[in-house]
Design a protein around this motif. Sequence first.
Motif, PDB file in Angstrom:
ATOM      1  N   TYR A 273      24.166 -13.955  -0.406  1.00 34.57           N
ATOM      2  CA  TYR A 273      23.734 -14.327  -1.741  1.00 34.57           C
ATOM      3  C   TYR A 273      22.968 -15.619  -1.573  1.00 34.57           C
ATOM      4  CZ  TYR A 273      27.905 -17.021  -0.983  1.00 34.57           C
ATOM      5  OH  TYR A 273      28.835 -17.829  -0.401  1.00 34.57           O
ATOM      6  N   GLU A 274      22.036 -15.802  -2.458  1.00 34.45           N
ATOM      7  CA  GLU A 274      21.147 -16.938  -2.313  1.00 34.45           C
ATOM      8  C   GLU A 274      21.805 -18.205  -2.852  1.00 34.45           C
ATOM      9  OE1 GLU A 274      16.484 -17.268  -3.283  1.00 34.45           O
ATOM     10  OE2 GLU A 274      17.800 -16.869  -4.969  1.00 34.45           O
ATOM     11  N   THR A 275      21.602 -19.319  -2.145  1.00 36.75           N
ATOM     12  CA  THR A 275      22.009 -20.600  -2.709  1.00 36.75           C
ATOM     13  C   THR A 275      21.057 -20.878  -3.877  1.00 36.75           C
ATOM     14  OG1 THR A 275      22.414 -21.288  -0.434  1.00 36.75           O
ATOM     15  CG2 THR A 275      22.533 -22.996  -2.125  1.00 36.75           C
ATOM     16  N   PRO A 276      21.568 -21.097  -5.090  1.00 36.51           N
ATOM     17  CA  PRO A 276      20.652 -21.320  -6.218  1.00 36.51           C
ATOM     18  C   PRO A 276      19.770 -22.550  -5.969  1.00 36.51           C
ATOM     19  CG  PRO A 276      22.918 -20.997  -6.975  1.00 36.51           C
ATOM     20  CD  PRO A 276      22.979 -21.127  -5.497  1.00 36.51           C
ATOM     21  N   SER A 277      18.516 -22.466  -6.397  1.00 38.07           N
ATOM     22  CA  SER A 277      17.575 -23.566  -6.134  1.00 38.07           C
ATOM     23  C   SER A 277      18.055 -24.858  -6.800  1.00 38.07           C
ATOM     24  CB  SER A 277      16.178 -23.200  -6.629  1.00 38.07           C
ATOM     25  OG  SER A 277      16.226 -22.772  -7.978  1.00 38.07           O
ATOM     26  N   HIS A 278      18.719 -24.719  -7.934  1.00 34.83           N
ATOM     27  CA  HIS A 278      19.239 -25.883  -8.646  1.00 34.83           C
ATOM     28  C   HIS A 278      20.221 -26.656  -7.752  1.00 34.83           C
ATOM     29  CE1 HIS A 278      20.641 -28.169 -12.140  1.00 34.83           C
ATOM     30  NE2 HIS A 278      21.874 -27.979 -11.674  1.00 34.83           N
ATOM     31  N   ILE A 279      21.109 -25.912  -7.096  1.00 32.41           N
ATOM     32  CA  ILE A 279      22.113 -26.536  -6.228  1.00 32.41           C
ATOM     33  C   ILE A 279      21.494 -26.994  -4.913  1.00 32.41           C
ATOM     34  CG2 ILE A 279      24.134 -25.968  -4.777  1.00 32.41           C
ATOM     35  CD1 ILE A 279      25.283 -24.468  -7.160  1.00 32.41           C
TER      36      ILE A 279
END
Lengths: 212, 124
Positions: A27-33
């Motif tokens: 799963y992708e690390t969210p860009s926000h985080i």
Amino acid sequence: MMKLKELEGYLQGVESFDKPKISLEQYETPSHIASRMVHTIQSSFGDLEGKTVADLGCGCGMLTVGAALLGAGVCFGFDIDADALSICQGNVEEILESPSVELLQADVKTLGSSACRFYKFFDTVILNPPFGTKNNQGTDIEFLKVALSLARTAVYSLHKTVTRAHITKKAEDWGVKMQVMAQLRYNLDSSYKFHKKKSVDIEVDFIRFSKK
Amino acid sequence: MKLITHNMLTSKAIKNVKEGFPLRIQADEVRNVDIEFDREFISRMIPKLDWNALIFAAQCVGHQEDLPETLPEGYDNDDELLKKLHHILLEVEVINGCLECPETHRKFPISNGIPNMLLNEDEV
């Protein structure tokens, strides 16, 4: 140093997995985080610019691209999955002008021995490990142990907050200093069919490990 | 694959392989990229490298660029050498080809610039 907003803007352009693989917990690390993680690593500790950096289990390269944008001398992305690396390669070429990024297809778990030439080669190791919740318990700890063997200065990792006591114990056993930098709410959207709810929030710790 | 990476890779994980280093590079396609020169970064990198393996890698891809046979003292004040090393280590990229184990001749493919170092279960 690049401003957080600008960094996040670039990372929003990172393409995600086509067909995430459940066995690899992709799963992708969210860009926000991700943008806040790498921004903190550079602004608070100076651990990216001009440094030798590794991203273990880089997937589509969210953290790798982030580290490169903040001036990593070279960032090595390791992943076992050719499909993820191919997407990652596309992201590197699309987003970075002068890509000081190396991608390697390898099993992260095999990098941990002192016979490995990457032992203590990197200044900084960053990772968003598989949390090890789906029939592969302990994967996050295995990744973390490898990360510590490769890093000379610091390791930055994400772990489920519910495992904090366990991670603290491990850090003590290994004789490393552990600082919880932030507690984040991580939104796993319904990337997998077995997620019943539309999106699931989990609590995640952003942790820095370093020498005592 | 950049040549800095070659310096770190071995095939030692293969059963019965003693050193597995350095791997022979077979380069079918090589590309040059532009990377900003960072003198401090390169100077800090050099002591971590195996010099003979670096010369070997440079020979394999036809970029030996008259590198000295041994790392000269005071290299960190030799800008010309540092720039040469910057180029060889970071700017020369093997896009397609393979890495070959010096002992077993097992080949690790490099495709689209990415070396595949995975081994099958029966090889380890």
